[in-house]
Design a protein around this motif. Structure first.
Motif, mmCIF file in Angstrom:
data_model
loop_
_atom_site.group_PDB
_atom_site.id
_atom_site.type_symbol
_atom_site.label_atom_id
_atom_site.label_comp_id
_atom_site.label_asym_id
_atom_site.label_seq_id
_atom_site.Cartn_x
_atom_site.Cartn_y
_atom_site.Cartn_z
ATOM 1 N N ARG A 7 23.499 81.729 7.745
ATOM 2 C CA ARG A 7 22.482 82.642 7.224
ATOM 3 C C ARG A 7 21.629 83.186 8.359
ATOM 4 N N ILE A 8 21.423 84.503 8.315
ATOM 5 C CA ILE A 8 20.513 85.137 9.264
ATOM 6 C C ILE A 8 19.560 86.017 8.478
ATOM 7 N N GLY A 9 18.370 86.264 9.025
ATOM 8 C CA GLY A 9 17.423 87.140 8.362
ATOM 9 C C GLY A 9 16.041 86.510 8.322
ATOM 10 N N PHE A 10 15.242 86.896 7.337
ATOM 11 C CA PHE A 10 13.904 86.357 7.156
ATOM 12 C C PHE A 10 13.710 86.030 5.685
ATOM 13 N N GLU A 11 12.521 85.531 5.340
ATOM 14 C CA GLU A 11 12.303 84.911 4.027
ATOM 15 C C GLU A 11 12.650 85.834 2.866
ATOM 16 N N ASP A 12 12.323 87.131 2.976
ATOM 17 C CA ASP A 12 12.556 88.040 1.862
ATOM 18 C C ASP A 12 13.939 88.663 1.876
ATOM 19 N N ARG A 13 14.705 88.448 2.935
ATOM 20 C CA ARG A 13 16.030 89.063 2.987
ATOM 21 C C ARG A 13 16.932 88.266 3.922
ATOM 22 N N TYR A 14 18.004 87.707 3.398
ATOM 23 C CA TYR A 14 18.975 86.984 4.198
ATOM 24 C C TYR A 14 20.353 87.602 4.032
ATOM 25 N N ASP A 15 21.150 87.471 5.072
ATOM 26 C CA ASP A 15 22.575 87.828 5.002
ATOM 27 C C ASP A 15 23.380 86.617 5.463
ATOM 28 N N TYR A 16 24.577 86.508 4.958
ATOM 29 C CA TYR A 16 25.507 85.467 5.388
ATOM 30 C C TYR A 16 26.606 86.166 6.187
ATOM 31 N N THR A 17 26.747 85.860 7.495
ATOM 32 C CA THR A 17 27.623 86.660 8.345
ATOM 33 C C THR A 17 28.321 85.776 9.373
ATOM 34 N N ALA A 18 29.264 86.392 10.054
ATOM 35 C CA ALA A 18 30.021 85.727 11.119
ATOM 36 C C ALA A 18 29.641 86.365 12.455
ATOM 37 N N ILE A 19 29.402 85.514 13.458
ATOM 38 C CA ILE A 19 29.012 85.993 14.789
ATOM 39 C C ILE A 19 29.974 85.380 15.799
ATOM 40 N N GLY A 20 30.552 86.233 16.643
ATOM 41 C CA GLY A 20 31.448 85.722 17.666
ATOM 42 C C GLY A 20 32.370 86.806 18.192
ATOM 43 N N THR A 21 33.135 86.459 19.238
ATOM 44 C CA THR A 21 34.037 87.409 19.882
ATOM 45 C C THR A 21 35.099 87.915 18.923
ATOM 46 N N VAL A 22 35.509 87.070 17.981
ATOM 47 C CA VAL A 22 36.590 87.477 17.084
ATOM 48 C C VAL A 22 36.186 88.694 16.253
ATOM 49 N N ALA A 23 34.897 88.768 15.842
ATOM 50 C CA ALA A 23 34.445 89.923 15.075
ATOM 51 C C ALA A 23 34.460 91.178 15.947
ATOM 52 N N ASN A 24 33.998 91.039 17.209
ATOM 53 C CA ASN A 24 34.001 92.192 18.113
ATOM 54 C C ASN A 24 35.438 92.652 18.387
ATOM 55 N N LEU A 25 36.369 91.689 18.535
ATOM 56 C CA LEU A 25 37.757 92.040 18.816
ATOM 57 C C LEU A 25 38.366 92.818 17.662
ATOM 58 N N ALA A 26 38.115 92.397 16.422
ATOM 59 C CA ALA A 26 38.640 93.117 15.261
ATOM 60 C C ALA A 26 38.085 94.534 15.217
ATOM 61 N N ALA A 27 36.788 94.687 15.523
ATOM 62 C CA ALA A 27 36.176 96.015 15.512
ATOM 63 C C ALA A 27 36.793 96.906 16.589
ATOM 64 N N ARG A 28 37.029 96.346 17.829
ATOM 65 C CA ARG A 28 37.617 97.153 18.906
ATOM 66 C C ARG A 28 39.050 97.546 18.573
ATOM 67 N N LEU A 29 39.814 96.637 17.958
ATOM 68 C CA LEU A 29 41.184 96.990 17.553
ATOM 69 C C LEU A 29 41.168 98.087 16.498
ATOM 70 N N CYS A 30 40.178 98.032 15.596
ATOM 71 C CA CYS A 30 40.055 99.091 14.577
ATOM 72 C C CYS A 30 39.769 100.433 15.240
ATOM 73 N N ASP A 31 38.907 100.407 16.279
ATOM 74 C CA ASP A 31 38.600 101.656 16.988
ATOM 75 C C ASP A 31 39.866 102.256 17.608
ATOM 76 N N GLU A 32 40.777 101.389 18.102
ATOM 77 C CA GLU A 32 41.989 101.867 18.765
ATOM 78 C C GLU A 32 43.077 102.295 17.773
ATOM 79 N N ALA A 33 42.977 101.840 16.518
ATOM 80 C CA ALA A 33 44.051 102.108 15.543
ATOM 81 C C ALA A 33 44.088 103.582 15.169
ATOM 82 N N ALA A 34 45.287 104.147 15.233
ATOM 83 C CA ALA A 34 45.461 105.510 14.744
ATOM 84 C C ALA A 34 45.556 105.478 13.219
ATOM 85 N N GLY A 35 45.564 106.673 12.594
ATOM 86 C CA GLY A 35 45.665 106.745 11.146
ATOM 87 C C GLY A 35 46.911 106.020 10.642
#
Length: 800
Positions: free
Chosen positions: A717-745
């Motif tokens: 959980r990240i955030g503050f008292e009135d608003r929290y999100d449940y998320t994943a933090i790490g290189t694997v998330a950045n890697l998936a995003a960079r591969l998506c950027d490189e993917a053609a249609g």
């Protein structure tokens, strides 16, 4: 007049007033039109469509227009409510469209009317400026409209609609016709308000009627539980807008169906039983003692497999179940169903819980009344055997009716018993005495013999006739108190003062314990007959029933108050669940609620598979398209992708415009998380291709790309008292995003590690090692072209 045209118009020809007969005919036509509209309002106050059609027809006819349109405006929603005439419309009748209020409204005649809250009269729509009135010119070309008149429907200064009339020739409307259309607009506002008030009243009356029917059924047939529960089921189905309603009662660990109302076929009949199974919606509601609401039960195979299978066989979609709670314990459940996916509103949920409370009252009342009726039946049989006089039967009926109609008005019932005891036993008077805390006081008296105030409260003594009856728990009959002075000195002394001679007292006994006595007297020496003694004993039994019944109803009232408090506690719990669902994924919220433990939100490290996808060409599309078009594409895209995410068990991290991030193997562990992620990506690509074909027909050039990576991440959980999100933090998330950027249609790019985990399951091509931003080393990358035949199906994984 509301008319102040801001667009160029040609004034209409003045009304011909030179001919009085023509003017009178014109006024009569207006009066006839107004009368027709008022008749429509009077005959169908809640049927707004009938009234709107009458107004549109009269407006078109009297204003000599080729058509008339009445549009409704509610917030950002606009739709055509009524259309009469020959000119076509470019929007289907009744189709609601979201259109936020803004400057773009000024581009059409109707929009200008709404935006400026005034009548707009355009003599020739074809002569308007293409730049200033683009929408008006487009509509003119499509429909052939030339002269156009529109006036707003105003309620307290707020625009709730527009009435407009059109001509396909250039022929401006006269001042009289403009004023007449504004009058029709006022009548339309009255009709809309009238229909709204009548609708609200009808909803309230319908709720009151349903509750009244149940209460009348409880009052008129308190022992007929089947009829009572049928009334509850029928009222719940009708008021909550359900296709059917069922009531189940908990019986020896099984749920027995006790009522069913509606046209939906059910596998079990009334009287048959079903297991108390937590994988059934009704079983879960009983076990957890809380209301269960499923928007679409047919897709709830994981949590409610039994209910989902049954729903598919019975063509049921939306289900709502509320437990029947008595003193905190579930004694059954009521649930309602709809054949279409149409969730129940908060009002309907509250109403069903109210019907659940009524069902509990009906069940409890029936039990109490059955006990009462069993005793009353025994008493009635004894009276029928021991008395032949119709007057005695009538008196007994009066007392029983008093008990049935006013079970909590004990004083009225005891007064009735005292009166009938004195009259039917031919006594001078009758008294009813209550024993409470070893003191006996008078609670009812009928007859002319006075009762001293000192006789109101005293301890029971053997020296008095009623005291002896209470202490010995038996009927005492004294033929002449003057001859029994030594045995009953207290009664002899008192009756010598008051004039009583023959005395008869019988105790009020409840399961052997005395509650008091009923005491009758005669001023002359005339002993009571055996029949009169038996009759007084029956009146004593009736007094006991009345006293016990009042006690039971007091207990029932306390029970109802306890039930209300329990319902309040459950509402608080549901609100807590609702707060969790507002900022957590459904899987995470359900896991927290089911376990009661929020420790899963704390930071932890785990291997996950991350999927990142977005639309190719979306940025360029969003910069050139209208906001409504962008919102429409995103809504369609998010709905399709969200369904696939739910189907494959992914955890949605977030929607960010057209970008979507999903991860697998958390918070619920998934041994096949890599396979699930790839399978979902392939399904998304197929779905996106279908969507893209439709978008290309609309002129939108969009395509779809995906990047997937596997690795370890920190989750929590990240955030503050009135608003929290449940998320994943790490290189694997950045890697998936960079591969998506490189993917053609149409490409699905995997990192080499993930490809090694699924290479036996997918068809893939090696695209080499890619230099990705933020990564020092090139990343071996593969493009998934398809799934092999050995790849497990979505249904198989779901079953697992």
């Amino acid at each position: 007049r509301r008319t102040d045209p801001a667009v160029p118009v040609r004034p209409g020809p003045p009304a011909a007033r030179a001919d009085p007969e023509r003017e009178v005919a014109w006024l009569r036509e207006q009066q006839a039109a107004t009368a027709a509209i008022l008749r429509a309002i009077a005959r169908s106050p809640a049927d707004l469509a009938v009234v709107m059609e009458a107004i549109a027809e009269q407006a078109a006819r009297l204003c000599e227009a080729d058509d008339a349109i009445i549009r409704r405006v509610e917030g950002d929603m606009v739709w055509i409510a009524t259309h009469v005439g020959s000119i076509p419309t470019n929007v289907p009748l009744g189709e609601k469209r979201a259109r936020p209020m803004g400057p773009e409204w000024a581009g059409s005649v109707v929009g200008r009317c709404v935006l400026e809250r005034r009548t707009v009269h355009v003599a020739d729509q074809a002569a308007l400026s293409e730049q200033e009135f683009p929408e008006a010119r487009f509509n003119q070309r499509v429909s052939g409209t030339r002269t156009h008149l529109a006036t707003p429907l105003l309620r307290s200064g707020e625009v709730i609609g527009v009435i407009s009339i059109r001509r396909t020739e250039v022929r401006p409307f006269t001042d009289e016709q403009i004023a007449l259309l504004e009058s029709f607009a006022d009548q339309a506002v009255i009709a809309i308000e009238n229909a709204r008030l009548v609708g609200n009243l009808q909803d309230s009356l319908e709720e009151q009627r349903a509750t009244g029917e149940v209460l009348r059924a409880i009052a008129s047939s308190p022992t007929n539980l089947r009829n009572l529960l049928d009334s509850v089921a029928a009222g719940a189905a009708r008021v909550c807008g359900a296709d059917d309603a069922l009531i189940w009662q908990l019986d020896d660990g099984q749920l027995r169906q006790v009522a069913h109302h509606g046209a939906v076929h059910h596998a079990l009949s009334v009287g048959e039983t079903a297991p108390l199974d937590p994988h059934r919606v009704m079983g879960r509601a009983v076990i957890e003692r809380q209301t269960i609401h499923l928007h679409d039960v047919q897709i709830a195979d994981i949590e409610f497999p039994e209910s989902a299978a049954l729903a598919r066989s019975e063509d049921v979609r939306t289900v709502l179940a509320a437990p029947l709670l008595r003193e905190g314990s579930a004694i059954g459940v009521i649930h309602i169903r709809r054949r279409e996916v149409q969730p129940f509103s908060p009002r309907e949920i509250r109403l069903l819980e109210t019907f659940a409370d009524q069902a509990v009252i009906a069940i409890e009342n029936t039990r109490l009344f059955q006990e009462l009726n069993e005793r009353n039946s025994a008493l009635t049989e004894a009276l029928e055997r021991e008395t032949e006089a119709l007057e005695q039967q009538t008196a007994t009926g009066e007392i029983l009716r008093a008990i049935s109609r006013s079970p909590t008005d004990l004083q009225k019932i005891l007064d009735t018993i005292a009166e009938n005891a004195a009259r039917l036993c031919d006594a001078t008077d009758a008294l009813i005495l209550r024993l409470e805390r070893n003191a006996m006081g008078r609670v009812a008296h009928f007859g002319p013999i006075p009762v001293p105030d000192g006789d109101r409260v005293r301890s029971p003594r053997r020296a008095s006739v009623p005291g002896r009856a209470v202490l010995d728990r038996q009927t005492i009959h004294v033929r002449d108190i003057a001859e029994a002075e030594s045995e009953f000195p207290d009664s002899a002394s008192l009756q010598n003062q008051l004039g009583g001679r023959t005395l008869l007292a019988t105790p009020l006994l409840s399961e052997g314990s005395p509650l008091g006595a009923i005491f009758i007297r005669r001023v002359e020496v005339r002993p009571f007959t055996d029949q009169q003694i038996a009759l007084l004993e029956s009146f004593a039994d009736q007094a006991v029933i009345a006293i016990e019944n009042a006690r039971l109803f007091d207990e029932l009232g306390e029970l109802n108050r306890t039930l209300e408090a329990r319902v309040t506690d459950q509402v608080d719990e549901l609100e807590r669940v609702g707060r969790l669902r507002r900022y957590l994924s459904p899987q995470l919220a359900d896991l927290i609620v089911s376990s009661g433990d929020e420790s899963i939100l704390e930071s932890h490290r785990r291997q996950i598979t991350v999927v990142f996808c977005d639309l190719r060409g979306f940025t360029a599309f969003a910069e050139t398209a209208e906001p409504e078009e962008v919102s429409g594409v995103l809504a369609e895209y998010h709905a399709a992708m969200g369904a696939l995410i739910r189907e494959h068990g992914g955890t949605l991290d977030r929607f960010a415009g057209d970008g979507i991030m999903v991860f697998f193997n958390d918070p619920v562990p998934q041994p096949d998380h890599a396979a699930r992620a790839v399978r979902m990506a392939c399904a998304m690509r197929a779905q996106a291709m279908d969507l893209a074909r439709g978008w290309r027909r609309a002129g939108y050039e969009l395509d779809f790309g995906v990047g997937i990576a596997v690795g370890y991440a920190t989750l929590g959980r990240i955030g503050f008292e009135d608003r929290y999100d449940y998320t994943a933090i790490g290189t694997v998330a950045n890697l998936a995003a960079r591969l998506c950027d490189e993917a053609a249609g149409g490409q699905i790019l995997l990192n080499g590690r993930l490809h090694g985990m699924v290479e036996e399951l997918v068809e893939a091509e090696d695209v080499g090692s890619l230099e990705l931003k933020g990564f020092q080393r090139a990343v071996p990358t593969f493009n998934v072209t398809g799934l092999k035949d050995t790849f497990p199906s979505a249904s198989a994984d779901s079953a697992t």
